[in-house]
Write a protein that holds these residues in place. Structure first.
Motif, short mmCIF file in Angstrom:
data_model
loop_
_atom_site.label_atom_id
_atom_site.label_comp_id
_atom_site.label_asym_id
_atom_site.label_seq_id
_atom_site.Cartn_x
_atom_site.Cartn_y
_atom_site.Cartn_z
N LEU A 181 0.88 -1.08 0.07
CA LEU A 181 -0.10 0.10 -0.06
C LEU A 181 0.78 1.29 0.13
O LEU A 181 0.68 2.37 -0.69
CB LEU A 181 -0.98 0.02 1.21
N MET A 182 1.80 1.35 0.84
CA MET A 182 2.95 2.35 0.82
C MET A 182 3.68 2.54 -0.32
O MET A 182 3.75 3.75 -0.80
CB MET A 182 3.63 2.37 2.19
N LYS A 183 4.08 1.54 -0.92
CA LYS A 183 4.98 1.43 -2.22
C LYS A 183 4.26 1.76 -3.16
O LYS A 183 4.85 2.81 -4.02
CB LYS A 183 5.39 0.32 -2.29
N TYR A 184 2.91 1.56 -3.46
CA TYR A 184 2.51 1.46 -4.78
C TYR A 184 1.18 2.45 -4.97
O TYR A 184 0.57 2.73 -5.65
CB TYR A 184 2.02 0.14 -5.39
N THR A 185 0.34 2.64 -3.50
CA THR A 185 -0.78 3.55 -3.64
C THR A 185 -0.54 4.81 -2.75
O THR A 185 -0.76 5.98 -3.61
CB THR A 185 -1.72 2.70 -2.94
N LEU A 186 -0.05 4.86 -1.66
CA LEU A 186 0.30 6.04 -1.04
C LEU A 186 1.70 6.27 -1.17
O LEU A 186 2.64 6.29 -0.40
CB LEU A 186 0.26 5.81 0.55
N ILE A 187 1.97 6.83 -2.53
CA ILE A 187 3.38 6.90 -2.84
C ILE A 187 4.18 8.22 -2.18
O ILE A 187 3.54 8.91 -1.66
CB ILE A 187 3.41 7.09 -4.43
N LEU B 41 -8.44 5.71 4.16
CA LEU B 41 -9.16 5.54 5.63
C LEU B 41 -8.87 6.67 6.42
O LEU B 41 -8.74 6.24 7.94
CB LEU B 41 -9.03 4.16 5.99
N GLY B 42 -8.71 7.99 6.03
CA GLY B 42 -8.29 8.72 6.87
C GLY B 42 -6.66 8.75 7.24
O GLY B 42 -6.47 9.81 8.12
N MET B 43 -5.97 7.95 6.87
CA MET B 43 -4.36 7.85 7.26
C MET B 43 -3.87 8.06 6.04
O MET B 43 -3.80 7.59 4.92
CB MET B 43 -4.30 6.44 7.97
N ASP B 44 -2.45 8.96 6.19
CA ASP B 44 -1.71 9.24 5.30
C ASP B 44 -0.55 8.18 5.55
O ASP B 44 -0.47 6.98 6.36
CB ASP B 44 -1.13 10.68 5.45
N ARG B 45 0.39 8.29 4.60
CA ARG B 45 1.60 7.36 4.25
C ARG B 45 2.22 7.09 5.62
O ARG B 45 2.64 5.99 6.12
CB ARG B 45 2.62 7.83 3.28
N HIS B 46 2.41 8.28 6.45
CA HIS B 46 3.39 8.24 7.71
C HIS B 46 2.60 7.40 8.62
O HIS B 46 3.09 6.50 9.50
CB HIS B 46 3.85 9.35 8.18
N GLN B 47 1.21 7.55 8.72
CA GLN B 47 0.58 6.76 9.54
C GLN B 47 0.38 5.35 9.34
O GLN B 47 0.39 4.36 10.43
CB GLN B 47 -1.07 7.45 9.73
#
Length: 129
Positions: free
Chosen positions: A14-20, A38-44
């Motif tokens: 998710l972090m690698k390919y969606t929340l780039i 779901l209300g959360m960013d990459r760092h969360q």
């Protein structure tokens, strides 16, 4: 352990390919945007990824403790020579300890970014061309 590992892998994807990362967001969207799921960013999501990693580590330790007799019996059957057994065990323990401890003692390379330089300027220049 399987559910925990699956969640860790899924969040990693998710972090690698969606929340780039920021650099990739500049390339795709042409500006600095923040992405949420779901209300959360990459760092969360990264923090959840880390917490699940610690949970998996705890489950792994519990698994090893609960199956210690099986582990030692299989180890004894596979390796007959006592000196070889001890050598392999010591090398394995040292390697595991080093892999766990080294990140706490390394220092990153630090480079001051000069005005007009850095990743964002390069990306904006590349996008305009």
């Amino acid at each position: 352990m399987t559910l925990c590992m699956s969640a860790i892998v899924g969040i990693g994807f998710l972090m690698k390919y969606t929340l780039i990362s920021g650099q990739e967001r500049w390339e795709i969207y042409g500006r600095n945007v923040e992405l949420y799921l779901l209300g959360m960013d990459r760092h969360q999501w990264g923090m959840l990824h880390l917490i699940l990693g610690f949970i998996l580590l705890g489950l792994l330790v519990a698994h090893i403790i609960l199956h210690w007799k099986i582990i030692t019996n299989v180890y004894k059957k596979i390796i007959k020579e006592p000196l070889t057994k001890k050598t392999i065990a010591i090398v394995f323990i040292i390697l595991c300890a080093l892999l766990i401890v080294i990140p706490f003692f390394v220092e990153p390379e630090i480079e001051t970014v000069k005005k007009g330089h850095g990743r964002q300027v390069t990306l904006v220049t590349n996008i305009k061309h």
